[in-house]
Design a protein around this motif. Sequence first.
Motif, PDB file in Angstrom:
ATOM      1  N   GLN A 113       1.211   1.333   1.444  1.00 53.44           N
ATOM      2  CA  GLN A 113       0.569   1.497   0.160  1.00 53.44           C
ATOM      3  C   GLN A 113       0.575   0.149  -0.549  1.00 53.44           C
ATOM      4  O   GLN A 113       1.446  -0.680  -0.321  1.00 53.44           O
ATOM      5  CB  GLN A 113       1.305   2.527  -0.695  1.00 53.44           C
ATOM      6  N   LEU A 114      -0.426  -0.044  -1.419  1.00 54.45           N
ATOM      7  CA  LEU A 114      -0.474  -1.257  -2.221  1.00 54.45           C
ATOM      8  C   LEU A 114       0.227  -1.018  -3.546  1.00 54.45           C
ATOM      9  O   LEU A 114      -0.054  -0.041  -4.236  1.00 54.45           O
ATOM     10  CB  LEU A 114      -1.930  -1.676  -2.480  1.00 54.45           C
ATOM     11  N   ALA A 133      -2.865   3.921  -4.759  1.00 50.80           N
ATOM     12  CA  ALA A 133      -1.814   4.934  -4.761  1.00 50.80           C
ATOM     13  C   ALA A 133      -1.728   5.761  -3.486  1.00 50.80           C
ATOM     14  O   ALA A 133      -0.785   6.508  -3.312  1.00 50.80           O
ATOM     15  CB  ALA A 133      -2.045   5.891  -5.940  1.00 50.80           C
ATOM     16  N   GLN A 134      -2.720   5.654  -2.594  1.00 51.98           N
ATOM     17  CA  GLN A 134      -2.725   6.496  -1.408  1.00 51.98           C
ATOM     18  C   GLN A 134      -2.551   5.660  -0.140  1.00 51.98           C
ATOM     19  O   GLN A 134      -2.972   4.523  -0.088  1.00 51.98           O
ATOM     20  CB  GLN A 134      -4.065   7.244  -1.308  1.00 51.98           C
ATOM     21  N   HIS A 185      -0.626 -12.562  12.173  1.00 50.53           N
ATOM     22  CA  HIS A 185      -1.008 -11.151  12.254  1.00 50.53           C
ATOM     23  C   HIS A 185      -0.260 -10.297  11.234  1.00 50.53           C
ATOM     24  O   HIS A 185      -0.463  -9.080  11.189  1.00 50.53           O
ATOM     25  CB  HIS A 185      -0.744 -10.614  13.668  1.00 50.53           C
ATOM     26  N   GLU A 186       0.596 -10.911  10.434  1.00 44.76           N
ATOM     27  CA  GLU A 186       1.365 -10.165   9.440  1.00 44.76           C
ATOM     28  C   GLU A 186       0.577 -10.051   8.145  1.00 44.76           C
ATOM     29  O   GLU A 186       0.135 -11.059   7.582  1.00 44.76           O
ATOM     30  CB  GLU A 186       2.710 -10.856   9.178  1.00 44.76           C
ATOM     31  N   GLN A 187       0.402  -8.837   7.647  1.00 50.36           N
ATOM     32  CA  GLN A 187      -0.296  -8.593   6.398  1.00 50.36           C
ATOM     33  C   GLN A 187       0.723  -8.219   5.325  1.00 50.36           C
ATOM     34  O   GLN A 187       1.572  -7.353   5.549  1.00 50.36           O
ATOM     35  CB  GLN A 187      -1.307  -7.461   6.571  1.00 50.36           C
ATOM     36  N   TYR A 188       0.594  -8.857   4.174  1.00 50.20           N
ATOM     37  CA  TYR A 188       1.547  -8.607   3.099  1.00 50.20           C
ATOM     38  C   TYR A 188       0.895  -7.994   1.858  1.00 50.20           C
ATOM     39  O   TYR A 188       1.591  -7.394   1.048  1.00 50.20           O
ATOM     40  CB  TYR A 188       2.242  -9.906   2.701  1.00 50.20           C
ATOM     41  N   GLY A 189      -0.424  -8.141   1.694  1.00 52.79           N
ATOM     42  CA  GLY A 189      -1.056  -7.551   0.522  1.00 52.79           C
ATOM     43  C   GLY A 189      -2.336  -8.267   0.134  1.00 52.79           C
ATOM     44  O   GLY A 189      -3.028  -8.864   0.961  1.00 52.79           O
TER      45      GLY A 189
END
Length: 614
Positions: free
Chosen positions: A245-246, A268-269, A330-334
């Motif tokens: 989730q963000l 929120a989802q 390849h790492e996603q943080y936001g």
Amino acid sequence: MSPQIEAMIRDSNRLAALHDLGLLDSEVEPAFERLTRLATKLLRVPTVLVSLVDGDRQFFKSCVGLPEPWSSQRQTPLSHSFCQYAVVMGEPFIVEDARIHPLVQDNLAIKDLNVVAYAGIPLVTSDGFAIGTLCAIDSVARVWSKEEIDTLRDLTSMVITEIELRGKIAERQRMARERELLLERAQDARAHAERAQSRLALLAEASSIIASSLAYETTLPKLAGLLSCALADHCEIYLLTPDQQLQAISEEGKQHLTSALLPVAIAAQPFDSRWAEQPMVQVLRTQTSLFLPGLIQAQLAQLYSDIEELHQLPVPCPTALIVVPISSGHEQYGLLLLAAAGRDPGWSAADLALAEDIGRRIAMAIANAQLYRASLEAVRTRDDVLAVVTHDLRNPMQVTQIYAGVLRQYARQIGLSDAVINDAVAQIDGASEKMSKLLGELADVAQLQAGQTIELACTSVDLVAIAQAVVDQHRTHVHRHVLTVEVATPELVCFADEARIERVLTNLLNNAIKYSPDGGDIVVTLAREDREQDAWLTLQVQDHGLGIPALDLPRIFEPFFRAGNVPHTLRGMGLGLTSVHQIVKQHRGNITVVSTEGGGTTFTVYLPDSHRAG
């Protein structure tokens, strides 16, 4: 028209000179109209033309007395031109009766323009190009007098003066336009440089905030505040939670403008197929930035499911939007989101590149923080393991030592004097004692690594006696080394933990022997020394073995570190020097090392001379 005349008329240099004047197809100008009207009066003719001969036509800058439709059109094809001959000849072209003149008797101007008598003086520029004529036309045959031709010449000079004046004015205007253009370019370049400098300054300040702490939960809200002031009306940073989730990093970000900018379903989802095509989800999925420098209604409809609700917010609708991924490899943080509201922020590709650069730096900061936290956890786990291992192994070792003593005593009671039994018991004792000392070192290291101090049992001890005992003990099992003790005084007493000082000397001596595989002299030197207004007792161990590479010297006291030149056949845990360093520090002392790779090593321990200081 003959090919020779056509070639001269269409000469590229002549045509370039004509076109550069900017008179073709220009508006009627009073100055030229006055001259042609004056010519009609002075020469008593019905028609006077200022004719400019182009490659396939003649254009009339001024035409008095010309019949329609030619007067309105202000031009004719060269099939109706007498002036072309004056241009080609470069001198006056005089015709008394065109109907019988061999050069023009078939010219259509006779019929269509009622040209019978013609006198044309070429308009020659200062560069020598004939661009047209000033010509007088009569509808009846006539003989042109010398005075009339001279008058026509004078009027032609006035036309040329007027043309060149227009040329100079046009040149000045062109130069003025060029100056304005250069000025605009210079101003644009200055503004571009200032914006670039501003972006660099912003990037430097943002980098400083990001690098100020590994606690990115604290630094990122500060960064968002900086970007809100310097680059956008509002900035928010959303980080992915473990359940994908963000989540906004600031409380106000959850309720401010960007809570509307980021659709509720995304904020929120969990991400699922329902939102797969949502543009901001695509930023995360494709790692491609979203750049909308000028949002329109259709784009808003694509971004937000409820436009009416968006317009009812107590803040302006977004007018520009930048969303960049926060990712590393390849790492996603936001997501990093920048929004302008109620205005055009004037964003360009450079601003997008700046946002993307900041996004990458945020990702690196998060990755470094997570790596640091993982390393701290690994160190804590290691220290916990060390503490448990040393604690759990001490009890069995103590039992082994006790039973070795019982076995020796029992053998003595029953009268056994077998040298094999005694030697076996001695081996058990030696191995148990060695293991106990190693466990003691492990316990000390684990305790100190956990931020605790080791408890010292300090008494008055004689360093000379300790050194003699340790050296004597080592002499019994070395055959290729010569161990000597050098001391200037028979006794050096200090206040210290005897067992641990003995461990310091034992570890240094063990290292000297182990890392001198070819044998040689090992010298233990004890002395009293005054340094920096303090009294010290020094304990020095010198060998002539492998030495330590210069690059490894700063790390030799780190736990589990071994120098790069140590052969794999020389085994060790890398704890001996760590234990030495920590024990010496606990005694408020110091240890130094001087080493040359291949030339040997000298360790010097400094302990406070508490007795002398007192």
